[in-house]
Design an enzyme around this catalytic site. Structure first.
Site, PDB file in Angstrom:
ATOM      1  N   GLU A  83       0.820  -1.234   0.000  1.00  0.00           N
ATOM      2  CA  GLU A  83       0.000   0.000   0.000  1.00  0.00           C
ATOM      3  C   GLU A  83       0.846   1.272   0.000  1.00  0.00           C
ATOM      4  O   GLU A  83       0.611   2.195   0.799  1.00  0.00           O
ATOM      5  CB  GLU A  83      -0.976  -0.011   1.195  1.00  0.00           C
ATOM      6  N   GLU A  98      -5.275  -8.643   0.085  1.00  0.00           N
ATOM      7  CA  GLU A  98      -6.001  -8.277   1.308  1.00  0.00           C
ATOM      8  C   GLU A  98      -7.459  -8.071   0.942  1.00  0.00           C
ATOM      9  O   GLU A  98      -7.780  -7.196   0.126  1.00  0.00           O
ATOM     10  CB  GLU A  98      -5.438  -6.998   1.945  1.00  0.00           C
TER      11      GLU A  98
HETATM   12  O1  AHR Z   1      -4.870  -5.929   7.286  1.00  0.00           O
HETATM   13  C1  AHR Z   1      -4.772  -4.767   8.040  1.00  0.00           C
HETATM   14  C2  AHR Z   1      -4.097  -3.617   7.316  1.00  0.00           C
HETATM   15  O2  AHR Z   1      -4.936  -3.169   6.286  1.00  0.00           O
HETATM   16  C3  AHR Z   1      -2.801  -3.939   6.618  1.00  0.00           C
HETATM   17  O3  AHR Z   1      -1.716  -3.827   7.458  1.00  0.00           O
HETATM   18  C4  AHR Z   1      -2.724  -2.903   5.533  1.00  0.00           C
HETATM   19  O4  AHR Z   1      -1.998  -3.337   4.422  1.00  0.00           O
HETATM   20  C5  AHR Z   1      -4.180  -2.583   5.235  1.00  0.00           C
HETATM   21  O5  AHR Z   1      -4.407  -1.226   5.196  1.00  0.00           O
END
Ligand code: AHR
Length: 502
Positions: A174, A287
């Protein structure tokens, strides 16, 4: 409602990649420490190396094929070198993502050993925040090299003679986010990631690289893919659906992911045309989940306590991945233990959240080949939801704008032909709060199914029903029904229907 499902067993979308049921363990909250790793073992649940055996079993029952590590946001200020070697010499460090302290008692070697116990492949995300290319190369050498060189020898000295052969490596996490240590714009990131990819491949040409994507429908995705397509195998997408307690928004949210995958597929095609590339590039959705960061803030460990509505949202998420099996080849639920997770631990045990059960049913049953499926509706005004798919506060954030995903059907479905080609399996979510529905299912003129259907149902009386240490209200119930062409689907329910071809 009057939906009808049409499945064409002759029209194959793509093989379902088992890696779409992968996991993610970050140094965040209670995911690693007291989640998967509990060396004090006060209650006898850990093995001799401190790994929680009950957690391992619960994850083995999910057939987790790949696990991403060590972050997430955590990785962007992580020094992997702190987490290897004698434990008493490992430094404690300030941790900048979740503003805690990192003891470094669990690091690369512990993670790889844990993956081996689980039977999963490790997937490492590189630190492109405070980390340098030299650190990244050193990490790769430590993990994968069989040469007589410094970091490969360090691994041997730490008791691991054979290289680990870590196949999947992500080029940062990210990097577009203002919360990220080392945030960059898309052009700067692409230039840097290109150089990192080149050098990583010089050291180990067998690895597979993942570019840092955004939502799949952001300009970041277009710009980074254009530059990085020649050097990566996967483009990543991150998306969480948020509901602010509104069930309809909760279960319709995954429509944004489906749109994101369609847009990313087109962006990949475009980058391949522009770069004159013939190689495969697919999506690693590394994610995804239901997460309301107001309800469960990251700084407090993000422990969501999911209800039945959330389980239906997770089932809708997984339907998206099966329907888009042609483009999404890896997807990691974020996360695997305690942190926005289907499994919650205490020192003395664990419970499986409502969301565990749809994930398990998909991981076990929705394998094989994704089939073309259409939900036909004759009364769109009754069968279709036309409201927003993200709550107002998310819609206001510039990084999570809603793609045109309105007008979504209440009935959500995907279908597979089983790996041995003897069964058709249909995953069906009735997202409507109150309306049960009779669903005719047609298999086309050239397929006939048996007189019975095996049903795996996840349902409970109230959408707010949850599981806990005291017991599980929401879990899978299995039964066999006679089959006469239509399935009587309860209100707010999820089920996998297994038909045998005759
Ligand atoms: O999964 C929780 C967080 O969400 C992670 O660390 C990040 O990559 C995302 O914003």
């Amino acid at each position: 409602m009057s939906p009808t499902i049409h499945i064409d067993p002759a029209r194959h979308v793509a093989p379902v990649d088992p890696r779409i049921y992968s996991g993610f363990t970050e140094h965040m909250g209670r995911c690693i420490y007291s989640g998967i790793y509990d060396p004090d073992n006060a209650h006898g649940l850990a093995d001799a190396n401190g790994y929680r055996t009950d957690v391992l079993q619960a994850l083995k029952d999910l057939n987790v094929p790949v696990v991403r590590y060590p972050g997430g946001n955590f990785v962007s200020s992580y020094r992997w070198q702190d987490g290897v070697g004698p434990k008493e010499l490992r430094p404690r460090r300030p941790e900048l993502a979740w503003l805690t302290e990192e003891s470094n008692q669990f690091g690369t070697d512990e993670f790889i050993a844990w993956c081996r116990l689980l039977g999963a492949e490790p997937y490492i995300c590189l630190n492109m925040g405070t980390g340098t290319l030299e650190d990244a190369l050193a990490w790769l050498e430590y993990c994968n090299s069989s040469a007589n060189t410094h970091y490969a020898n360090m691994r041997r000295k730490n008791g691991h003679e054979a290289p680990y052969g870590v196949k999947y490596w992500a080029l940062g996490n990210e990097i577009w986010g203002p919360w990220q240590v080392g945030q960059m714009d898309a052009v700067d990131y692409s230039k840097q990631a290109y150089q990192w990819a080149k050098a990583m491949r010089l050291l180990d040409p067998t690895i597979q690289l993942v570019s840092c994507g955004e939502t799949g429908f952001a300009d970041w995705d277009r710009v980074t893919l254009k530059t990085l397509a020649p050097v990566v195998d996967f483009h990543s997408i991150h998306l969480y659906t948020v509901s602010e307690g509104n069930h309809d928004v909760n279960v319709m949210g995954p429509a944004a992911a489906e749109k994101g995958l369609e847009i990313t597929k087109a962006l990949i095609e475009l980058a391949k045309i522009e770069g004159n590339l013939t190689k495969d590039i697919t999506v690693c959705f590394d994610e995804w989940n239901v997460w309301d960061p107001v309800r469960a803030p990251g700084e407090k460990g993000a422990e969501e306590h999911y209800d039945l509505s959330d389980a239906l949202a997770v089932a809708s998420w997984l339907n998206v991945f099966v329907r888009k099996a042609d483009i999404v080849k890896i997807a990691c639920i974020a996360q695997s233990v305690n942190v926005i997770s289907p499994i919650i631990t205490s020192p003395t045990g664990l419970f499986k959240q409502t969301t565990y059960y749809p994930l398990q049913l998909f991981a076990i049953l929705m394998q094989g080949t994704a089939l073309s499926l259409h939900v036909g509706v004759s009364t769109p005004e009754d069968d279709t939801y036309t409201g927003p798919t993200v709550p107002p506060f998310v819609a206001r954030l510039s990084v999570h704008t809603e793609p045109a995903a309105r007008a979504t059907k209440w009935l959500d479905a995907s279908a597979v032909l089983s790996p041995d080609k003897t069964q058709i399996r249909v995953a069906l979510v009735n997202r409507h709060k109150t309306a049960p529905v009779s669903v005719p299912i047609h298999f086309g003129p050239n397929a006939a199914v048996g007189a019975e259907v095996e049903v795996y149902e996840v349902w409970s009386g109230e959408l707010e029903d949850r599981n806990g240490f005291e017991g599980e209200k929401v879990k899978t119930v299995r039964r066999t029904d006679g089959w006469q062409g239509a399935y009587e689907c309860k209100e707010h329910s999820f089920q996998v229907l297994v038909f045998t071809l005759v």
